[in-house]
Structure formats: structure tokens, C-alpha cells
Design a protein around this motif. Structure first.
Motif, PDB file in Angstrom:
ATOM      1  N   ASN A 112      11.822  11.961  -3.763  1.00  0.00           N
ATOM      2  CA  ASN A 112      11.163  10.765  -3.253  1.00  0.00           C
ATOM      3  C   ASN A 112       9.651  11.009  -3.063  1.00  0.00           C
ATOM      4  OD1 ASN A 112      10.909   8.340  -2.023  1.00  0.00           O
ATOM      5  ND2 ASN A 112      12.172   8.796  -0.237  1.00  0.00           N
ATOM      6  N   ILE A 113       9.334  12.160  -2.467  1.00  0.00           N
ATOM      7  CA  ILE A 113       7.921  12.499  -2.241  1.00  0.00           C
ATOM      8  C   ILE A 113       7.212  12.690  -3.588  1.00  0.00           C
ATOM      9  CG2 ILE A 113       6.381  14.298  -1.337  1.00  0.00           C
ATOM     10  CD1 ILE A 113       8.396  14.619   0.973  1.00  0.00           C
ATOM     11  N   ALA A 114       7.895  13.371  -4.503  1.00  0.00           N
ATOM     12  CA  ALA A 114       7.279  13.616  -5.822  1.00  0.00           C
ATOM     13  C   ALA A 114       6.963  12.281  -6.507  1.00  0.00           C
ATOM     14  CB  ALA A 114       8.210  14.472  -6.684  1.00  0.00           C
ATOM     15  N   GLN A 115       7.851  11.292  -6.361  1.00  0.00           N
ATOM     16  CA  GLN A 115       7.608   9.980  -6.962  1.00  0.00           C
ATOM     17  C   GLN A 115       6.362   9.339  -6.351  1.00  0.00           C
ATOM     18  OE1 GLN A 115       9.842  10.060  -9.501  1.00  0.00           O
ATOM     19  NE2 GLN A 115      10.685   8.039  -9.074  1.00  0.00           N
ATOM     20  N   LYS A 116       6.259   9.412  -5.007  1.00  0.00           N
ATOM     21  CA  LYS A 116       5.099   8.801  -4.334  1.00  0.00           C
ATOM     22  C   LYS A 116       3.804   9.496  -4.784  1.00  0.00           C
ATOM     23  CE  LYS A 116       7.460   7.266  -0.119  1.00  0.00           C
ATOM     24  NZ  LYS A 116       7.239   5.818  -0.101  1.00  0.00           N
ATOM     25  N   VAL A 117       3.881  10.810  -4.914  1.00  0.00           N
ATOM     26  CA  VAL A 117       2.698  11.572  -5.327  1.00  0.00           C
ATOM     27  C   VAL A 117       2.327  11.210  -6.767  1.00  0.00           C
ATOM     28  CG1 VAL A 117       1.919  13.920  -5.862  1.00  0.00           C
ATOM     29  CG2 VAL A 117       3.020  13.439  -3.668  1.00  0.00           C
ATOM     30  N   ASN A 118       3.335  11.093  -7.637  1.00  0.00           N
ATOM     31  CA  ASN A 118       3.058  10.734  -9.035  1.00  0.00           C
ATOM     32  C   ASN A 118       2.448   9.337  -9.129  1.00  0.00           C
ATOM     33  OD1 ASN A 118       3.873  13.169  -9.934  1.00  0.00           O
ATOM     34  ND2 ASN A 118       5.961  12.526 -10.442  1.00  0.00           N
ATOM     35  N   ASN A 119       2.944   8.410  -8.304  1.00  0.00           N
ATOM     36  CA  ASN A 119       2.356   7.060  -8.310  1.00  0.00           C
ATOM     37  C   ASN A 119       0.887   7.123  -7.907  1.00  0.00           C
ATOM     38  OD1 ASN A 119       4.784   6.034  -8.977  1.00  0.00           O
ATOM     39  ND2 ASN A 119       5.334   5.311  -6.913  1.00  0.00           N
ATOM     40  N   TYR A 120       0.620   7.930  -6.864  1.00  0.00           N
ATOM     41  CA  TYR A 120      -0.768   8.053  -6.407  1.00  0.00           C
ATOM     42  C   TYR A 120      -1.640   8.620  -7.543  1.00  0.00           C
ATOM     43  CZ  TYR A 120      -4.841   9.340  -3.670  1.00  0.00           C
ATOM     44  OH  TYR A 120      -6.137   9.465  -3.209  1.00  0.00           O
ATOM     45  N   LEU A 121      -1.101   9.655  -8.220  1.00  0.00           N
ATOM     46  CA  LEU A 121      -1.884  10.298  -9.282  1.00  0.00           C
ATOM     47  C   LEU A 121      -2.111   9.366 -10.464  1.00  0.00           C
ATOM     48  CD1 LEU A 121      -0.626  13.992  -9.410  1.00  0.00           C
ATOM     49  CD2 LEU A 121      -2.920  13.162  -8.803  1.00  0.00           C
ATOM     50  N   SER A 122      -1.134   8.488 -10.718  1.00  0.00           N
ATOM     51  CA  SER A 122      -1.358   7.589 -11.859  1.00  0.00           C
ATOM     52  C   SER A 122      -2.476   6.582 -11.526  1.00  0.00           C
ATOM     53  CB  SER A 122      -0.063   6.900 -12.307  1.00  0.00           C
ATOM     54  OG  SER A 122       0.403   6.102 -11.269  1.00  0.00           O
ATOM     55  N   GLU A 123      -2.632   6.276 -10.240  1.00  0.00           N
ATOM     56  CA  GLU A 123      -3.747   5.384  -9.857  1.00  0.00           C
ATOM     57  C   GLU A 123      -5.059   6.142  -9.646  1.00  0.00           C
ATOM     58  OE1 GLU A 123      -2.384   3.221  -6.404  1.00  0.00           O
ATOM     59  OE2 GLU A 123      -0.622   2.568  -7.545  1.00  0.00           O
ATOM     60  N   HIS A 124      -4.968   7.447  -9.367  1.00  0.00           N
ATOM     61  CA  HIS A 124      -6.173   8.267  -9.114  1.00  0.00           C
ATOM     62  C   HIS A 124      -6.070   9.541  -9.948  1.00  0.00           C
ATOM     63  CE1 HIS A 124      -5.281   5.924  -5.452  1.00  0.00           C
ATOM     64  NE2 HIS A 124      -6.584   5.771  -5.379  1.00  0.00           N
ATOM     65  N   PRO A 125      -6.185   9.401 -11.263  1.00  0.00           N
ATOM     66  CA  PRO A 125      -5.908  10.557 -12.139  1.00  0.00           C
ATOM     67  C   PRO A 125      -6.814  11.763 -11.895  1.00  0.00           C
ATOM     68  CG  PRO A 125      -6.696   8.641 -13.403  1.00  0.00           C
ATOM     69  CD  PRO A 125      -6.531   8.188 -11.996  1.00  0.00           C
ATOM     70  N   ASP A 126      -7.982  11.541 -11.299  1.00  0.00           N
ATOM     71  CA  ASP A 126      -8.891  12.686 -11.104  1.00  0.00           C
ATOM     72  C   ASP A 126      -8.738  13.346  -9.735  1.00  0.00           C
ATOM     73  OD1 ASP A 126      -9.934  12.258 -13.595  1.00  0.00           O
ATOM     74  OD2 ASP A 126     -11.399  10.777 -12.844  1.00  0.00           O
ATOM     75  N   ALA A 127      -7.806  12.844  -8.925  1.00  0.00           N
ATOM     76  CA  ALA A 127      -7.685  13.380  -7.558  1.00  0.00           C
ATOM     77  C   ALA A 127      -7.201  14.833  -7.598  1.00  0.00           C
ATOM     78  CB  ALA A 127      -6.700  12.526  -6.759  1.00  0.00           C
ATOM     79  N   HIS A 128      -7.778  15.654  -6.729  1.00  0.00           N
ATOM     80  CA  HIS A 128      -7.259  17.019  -6.562  1.00  0.00           C
ATOM     81  C   HIS A 128      -6.382  17.005  -5.314  1.00  0.00           C
ATOM     82  CE1 HIS A 128      -6.792  21.288  -6.272  1.00  0.00           C
ATOM     83  NE2 HIS A 128      -7.319  21.295  -5.048  1.00  0.00           N
ATOM     84  N   LEU A 129      -5.090  17.095  -5.511  1.00  0.00           N
ATOM     85  CA  LEU A 129      -4.176  17.013  -4.371  1.00  0.00           C
ATOM     86  C   LEU A 129      -4.017  18.372  -3.708  1.00  0.00           C
ATOM     87  CD1 LEU A 129      -1.308  14.669  -5.570  1.00  0.00           C
ATOM     88  CD2 LEU A 129      -3.294  14.134  -4.160  1.00  0.00           C
ATOM     89  N   LEU A 130      -3.979  18.357  -2.386  1.00  0.00           N
ATOM     90  CA  LEU A 130      -3.752  19.587  -1.622  1.00  0.00           C
ATOM     91  C   LEU A 130      -2.268  19.600  -1.264  1.00  0.00           C
ATOM     92  CD1 LEU A 130      -6.970  19.127   0.510  1.00  0.00           C
ATOM     93  CD2 LEU A 130      -6.646  20.674  -1.431  1.00  0.00           C
ATOM     94  N   ARG A 131      -1.511  20.394  -1.993  1.00  0.00           N
ATOM     95  CA  ARG A 131      -0.045  20.294  -1.936  1.00  0.00           C
ATOM     96  C   ARG A 131       0.545  21.258  -0.914  1.00  0.00           C
ATOM     97  NH1 ARG A 131       2.082  17.568  -6.552  1.00  0.00           N
ATOM     98  NH2 ARG A 131       0.463  17.090  -8.082  1.00  0.00           N
ATOM     99  N   LEU A 132       0.815  20.733   0.270  1.00  0.00           N
ATOM    100  CA  LEU A 132       1.451  21.524   1.323  1.00  0.00           C
ATOM    101  C   LEU A 132       2.783  20.866   1.696  1.00  0.00           C
ATOM    102  CD1 LEU A 132      -1.576  22.383   3.635  1.00  0.00           C
ATOM    103  CD2 LEU A 132      -0.902  23.419   1.505  1.00  0.00           C
ATOM    104  N   GLY A 133       3.404  20.269   0.688  1.00  0.00           N
ATOM    105  CA  GLY A 133       4.661  19.554   0.917  1.00  0.00           C
ATOM    106  C   GLY A 133       5.846  20.477   0.700  1.00  0.00           C
ATOM    107  N   ILE A 134       6.504  20.343  -0.440  1.00  0.00           N
ATOM    108  CA  ILE A 134       7.679  21.183  -0.702  1.00  0.00           C
ATOM    109  C   ILE A 134       7.285  22.662  -0.616  1.00  0.00           C
ATOM    110  CG2 ILE A 134       7.360  21.176  -3.228  1.00  0.00           C
ATOM    111  CD1 ILE A 134      10.518  20.998  -3.366  1.00  0.00           C
ATOM    112  N   GLY A 135       8.203  23.466  -0.097  1.00  0.00           N
ATOM    113  CA  GLY A 135       7.911  24.892   0.095  1.00  0.00           C
ATOM    114  C   GLY A 135       7.984  25.668  -1.201  1.00  0.00           C
ATOM    115  N   ASP A 136       7.079  25.328  -2.127  1.00  0.00           N
ATOM    116  CA  ASP A 136       7.093  26.056  -3.400  1.00  0.00           C
ATOM    117  C   ASP A 136       5.953  27.067  -3.408  1.00  0.00           C
ATOM    118  OD1 ASP A 136       7.790  26.892  -5.862  1.00  0.00           O
ATOM    119  OD2 ASP A 136       7.223  25.073  -6.929  1.00  0.00           O
ATOM    120  N   VAL A 137       6.273  28.276  -3.821  1.00  0.00           N
ATOM    121  CA  VAL A 137       5.294  29.372  -3.775  1.00  0.00           C
ATOM    122  C   VAL A 137       4.199  29.175  -4.827  1.00  0.00           C
ATOM    123  CG1 VAL A 137       6.913  31.053  -2.845  1.00  0.00           C
ATOM    124  CG2 VAL A 137       6.754  30.741  -5.319  1.00  0.00           C
TER     125      VAL A 137
END
Ligand code: MLT
Length: 396
Positions: free
Chosen positions: A19-44
Motif C-alpha cells: 500500500n505504501i509502495a503504491q502511494k510512493v509510486n503515485n507521488y513519484l509519477s507526479e514528481h519524477p525528479d523528487a529525491h525520496l528519503l526512504r525510511l519506511g520499510i526496513g530494507d537494508v
């Protein structure tokens, strides 16, 4: 007519992180140049350590030569892998037999698969806020659920309630998402509860390598009486950066039996039927984590994540935002500022600061009003997140 598993209809529409990944992807499709600071899912974000890479390369070479080639592996785990894990437990004073250790493809897979060992009319107790897969896997299995609230009044580590009857009890320590740890006294209370009720504890130890306080147990098997009531599920995902490599292990003591059935033998029967084990190459890489050099190197990576946690905690202190965790765990569990709801805060951070975290409500209703940051992001992104938090909330 085929009847589907109707329990799937009781699940939320989509899984939290999807669900979060979908919201993030939607945001990125509207703001393709955004640099996201990803502190969401605990991925190394750090690569596998050199000792693991060396072992993986060596194992690939083994597979290239007739004399050292391996075909099917033992479904329950290669002897060298089980011995390596056994040595790791022994170094903390926990004596296991090698055939009480089962290799797995990681804790999340195993936490669902292990439910095969329980009857469909089982009742599972989940202390919430909780890793959402516990709830979803039990719904899929048709189990009854007891949502047992944990809150700041009990340090997010509640004691058992004798008036509650559960068959399966989930304990995650260090906890995802709150970062809280169960001390020996509290774990002993749960072990006594399980032995008395005939329940089984599924102990999720995926974050044990982050414990820094001396007296905090890393394993349920450090607690007297646990061999007759607990299964421990662990993973190298967070310990050694295996989120994309996949390998973990599960400990089932031979004394663990209910209704005349031995759970260790049942799991052997399950694994030998449902899997062909984990690849030789991966198990060689995973075994390298437990060598002296491997331990030194994985601890160096963990120290980087702990520094990230310290940077975030310092920023939260400066903003006067209350939080928990961050010390013995890679997660920080904070109160949403300005009385925002947890999804509201998620949207706010994404839009105002391009920060991605995890809304507390995704871990259960009692997580509403809370938010989780992971310390697994890159140090540069973490520093930038801390700065943006202070810019946004530092003057309140
Ligand atoms: C989390 O963010 O809670 C975990 O990374 C999810 C997982 O381990 O599957």
C-alpha cells in the motif's frame, strides 16, 4: 465448484508495505525528479559484507567442478549451516542440537509457513502494534485472533493475562515496530503462561543482532522452561543485509510437543514434503556470517545503522517529539506531532519533505497517532531527514 479460501475476504485490501509502495509510486509519477528519503520499510542499504561475498564466490566455484558440485541439499539445512548457527547460540550459552535448527528463506516466509503445524481452529494472540504479516497469515489460515494491545503504559511489552486463552502467542523482541525489548522477567512470565495454557510462543528474533544492552535476552531459549513451549524464527535479513539474498533459520526444540505430536518431527515432515531446501550457494554465504570475521563485519554494518538511529533520535529530541526504540532495534516509534493521525503524518512528510516513513496504524489500530522510522536508510539520507525534521518542527 471450486471453493476459494474465503478467509482472504477478511483481509484488508492490500498489505501495508504494498500500500505504501503504491502511494510512493503515485507521488513519484507526479514528481519524477523528487529525491525520496526512504525510511519506511526496513530494507537494508549496505551491501553484503566481504566475508559473505567471498563465501558466495567460493560456493559458485564449488558448483562449477564435478568434485565439489552439490545437487539437492538436505531440506532442513546443510550440516555446515546448522553447525554454524549452533555455534552462534552456544557463544551466548544456549545449547541446541544441530537438528533442532532448520534453514529457511527468511523470517517472513517462515512466520506464515509455520502455521501448517497448527490446527485451523487455533487462536493466535498478537500483541499490537505488530508486524502485519502475523495478523494476515493467521487470517489466511482461518485462525481466531486475539489482538492484545501494547502501549506506552507497559513499555510496549505487556505481561500475559491469565484470563485470555491463546494457542499461539507471537512475541517479537526487539520489537517491530516499537523497538521495545522484553526483559527476562517479562519473557519468563510469557513462558510460564504458555506452559500452563499449553500454548506455543512464536518468537520472532529477526532483530536480535541490534541488542546493545547486556542483560536483554537475544533468544527465547535463554529463558528457563522455553524448550517446552517455544519456536524461534530468525533471519539474516537485518543481521547481515540478506533482504534480497534470503536466508534465515528456525529453532524447534525436540521437547516441544502437544497432543502427543512432536513439533520438530512435524517440521521435518513438512519441510521434506514442501521444499527442496535452500541453495548450497546461499547456505555457504549465510554460514560465513557466523565466522569470527563475518561477525566482525556484520557488526560494522549494524554500527552504521545505529549511527543513523542516533541521528534521528537527536533530531526528535530537538523537536521535542516523544519516541521509543532506536537503541536495541533499528526502528524508532514516535508520536505524530501536532496531533496528526498516522496516515495524515505520512502524507504530510511525503508532500512537505519527501520523507517516507510507516504510519503506526498499519501495525494495528492501537498504532494510530504513531509513526515508524527505519534506521536502514543511507547515512546521507538520514542526515537530510533529520535536518528536514528540525526545520519543520524544531521551533514548536
Ligand atoms: C518492516 O519494515 O517491517 C520489515 O522490513 C518488513 C519485513 O521484514 O518483511
Amino acid at each position: 465448484m471450486i471453493v476459494p479460501n474465503l478467509h482472504y475476504g477478511e483481509l484488508k485490501d492490500s498489505y501495508l508495505f504494498y500500500n505504501i509502495a503504491q502511494k510512493v509510486n503515485n507521488y513519484l509519477s507526479e514528481h519524477p525528479d523528487a529525491h525520496l528519503l526512504r525510511l519506511g520499510i526496513g530494507d537494508v542499504t549496505l551491501p553484503l559484507c566481504p566475508e559473505v561475498i567471498k563465501a558466495l564466490h567460493g560456493a559458485v566455484e564449488d558448483q562449477s567442478r564435478k568434485e565439489t558440485f552439490h545437487g539437492y541439499m538436505s531440506e532442513c539445512g546443510a550440516e555446515f549451516f546448522r553447525e554454524a548457527v549452533k555455534g552462534y547460540y552456544a557463544s551466548r550459552g544456549v545449547a541446541l542440537e544441530a537438528d533442532e535448527i532448520f534453514v529457511s528463506s527468511g523470517a517472513s516466509d517462515e512466520l506464515g509457513d509455520i502455521l501448517d503445524l497448527f490446527s485451523p481452529d487455533s487462536t493466535a494472540l498478537v500483541m499490537e502494534p505488530a508486524y502485519p504479516a502475523y495478523v494476515d497469515a493467521n487470517i489466511m489460515a482461518g485462525h481466531k485472533l486475539i489482538r492484545f494491545p501494547a502501549g506506552k503504559e507497559n513499555g510496549f511489552t505487556p505481561l500475559p493475562d491469565e484470563s485470555v486463552d491463546a494457542d499461539i502467542v507471537y512475541i517479537c523482541s526487539p520489537n517491530n515496530p516499537t523497538g521495545a525489548v522484553f526483559d527476562r522477567t517479562k519473557l519468563k512470565a510469557w513462558v510460564d503462561y504458555a506452559n500452563k495454557k499449553g500454548a506455543i510462543i512464536l518468537f520472532d528474533a529477526a532483530y536480535e543482532a541490534f541488542i546493545e544492552e547486556e542483560n536483554v535476552p537475544h533468544s527465547i531459549f535463554e529463558i528457563e522452561g522455553s524448550r517446552t513451549c517455544a519456536i524461534e524464527i530468525c533471519s539474516l535479513s537485518k543481521t547481515a543485509g540478506f533482504t534480497g539474498t534470503r536466508c534465515g533459520y528456525t529453532v524447534i526444540p525436540k521437547e516441544l510437543s502437544r497432543g502427543g505430536m512432536c513439533f520438530n518431527s512435524m517440521w521435518v515432515r513438512n519441510r521434506t514434503t514442501k521444499t527442496n531446501g535452500i541453495s548450497y550457494i546461499l547456505q555457504r554465504g549465510a554460514a560465513a556470517v557466523f565466522t569470527e570475521e563475518g561477525q566482525k563485519q556484520v557488526k560494522e554494518n549494524i554500527a552504521v545503522y545505529k549511527k543513523n538511529a542516533a541521528v534521528l533520535m537527536e533530531a526528535l529530541d530537538r523537536c521535542g517529539i516523544p519516541y521509543y526504540g532506536g537503541k536495541n532495534a533499528p526502528y524508532i516509534w514516535l508520536r505524530c506531532p501536532r496531533n496528526m493521525g498516522s496516515w495524515e503524518f505520512f502524507e504530510f512528510l511525503l508532500k512537505e519533505a519527501q520523507i517516507v516513513g510507516t504510519p503506526g496504524e498499519g501495525f494495528g489500530a492501537c498504532g494510530e497517532g504513531y509513526f515508524r522510522f527505519s534506521s536502514f536508510g543511507s547515512p546521507a539520507d538520514t542526515v537530510l531527514t533529520a535536518k528536514k525534521l528540525v526545520d519543520l518542527f524544531g521551533n514548536e
